[in-house]
Design a protein around this motif. Structure first.
Motif: not given
Length: 325
Positions: A69, A72, A298
């Motif tokens: 990931g 963000t 992800q």
């Protein structure tokens, strides 16, 4: 962890596809894609990642686990990432206790963390938010007896990333940093970070960086890697040599021997799913060998960078889609 750059002539197009929501939907919903994902990613779930980690430790290799990931932009999602790392660290603490040590007195288990996954890109307050959340992860890692390495991302966040590493090291001096040899700045960063006790992972780099900040030719990247490696080996820190390149592996052993570095004062690192036999050979020869193990849902950006790095990965993907593998 990022590895051989510019070895694939289709690399710019593949990295552009990595940013395309349309291509993302096509790739992530294609059933054959799962076969390639399974080659490079240790599953979608925490239990799957822990099982892979335990198997690697049993084989004499160390691990660096990355919950996939990045970038963000949702504060709530950034908090979810911290919670996932806390759960990961608790699980790795139990794995560490069950597994026999492969690194002497040093942790054979670590986690890798991308600061944009912790909120680094959340506007002006992003660096403070990412630092606070990275501190929470480091405190949990201390409790679990696990190391943390702060991963490298694209050049626009390098200054903030290295500043946060310096802040984290005030309380957690074992925090690792990652430097990418294809950036012009990296030789000086190596000098700055080659002090006593400093853990530095040196990789080549996999993001599509402009010529204004990075070498674009593979030979230039390789030569920069050699210069950076020499700086780290001659320094007082702990080099973590992230490369699958046989020439770089051989150079590492030669430089460390020349500098009087024993096998407990540096380590080799490779990606999960790449050159498994060579990983086992190095571990069997008494070298410290750490495997970078990503997991999570992800995985798209990570997978596309792996495809972009190596033509063999692209061929594997095409064969899978055509049902010929």
């Amino acid at each position: 962890m990022t590895h051989p750059v510019l070895s694939n002539p289709l690399r710019p197009a593949i990295l552009a596809a990595a940013r395309s929501s349309r291509v993302r939907r096509l790739v992530t919903t294609a059933p054959p894609t799962r076969r390639l994902v399974d080659r490079f990613v240790a599953g979608d779930s925490l239990p799957a990642a822990l099982a892979v980690a335990e198997g690697l430790l049993a084989s004499g290799r160390a691990v660096s686990i990355d919950h996939l990931g990045e970038d963000t932009l949702d504060p709530d999602q950034a908090r979810v990432v911290v919670d996932e790392y806390r759960a990961l660290l608790a699980g790795l603490g139990a794995v560490r206790e069950r597994a026999s040590t492969v690194f002497g007195g040093d942790p054979a288990v670590e986690v890798s963390v991308k600061l944009t996954a912790l909120g680094l890109s959340l506007g002006a307050d992003g660096p403070r938010i990412a630092l606070d959340r990275a501190r929470a992860i480091c405190s949990a890692a201390d409790t679990a007896g696990v190391w943390v390495t702060v991963d490298a991302e694209d050049h626009t966040v390098t200054d903030d990333t290295l500043q946060i590493v310096r802040e984290l090291r005030r309380d957690h001096p074992w925090v690792g940093a990652v430097l990418q040899a294809y950036l012009y700045r990296t030789e000086q960063d190596c000098r700055d970070l080659a002090g006593a006790g400093s853990r530095v992972r040196l990789c080549k780099g996999a993001y599509d960086e402009p010529a204004a900040v990075a070498y674009r030719d593979r030979a230039d990247v390789d030569e920069s890697y050699r210069r950076c490696l020499r700086i780290l080996v001659k320094g007082d820190g702990y080099p973590m040599v992230a490369s699958h390149d046989p020439a770089m592996i051989a150079l590492t052993d030669a430089l460390c021997s020349e500098a009087g570095r024993g096998p407990d004062r540096f380590e080799h690192q490779m990606l999960f799913g790449i050159r498994d036999r060579e990983q086992l050979r190095l571990a069997g020869a008494g070298r410290r060998m750490r495997v970078y193990v990503p997991y999570g849902s992800q995985w798209y950006g990570y997978l596309m960078r792996r495809i972009a790095e190596r033509p063999s990965n692209l061929r594997f993907f095409v064969r899978s889609v055509l049902g010929r593998d």
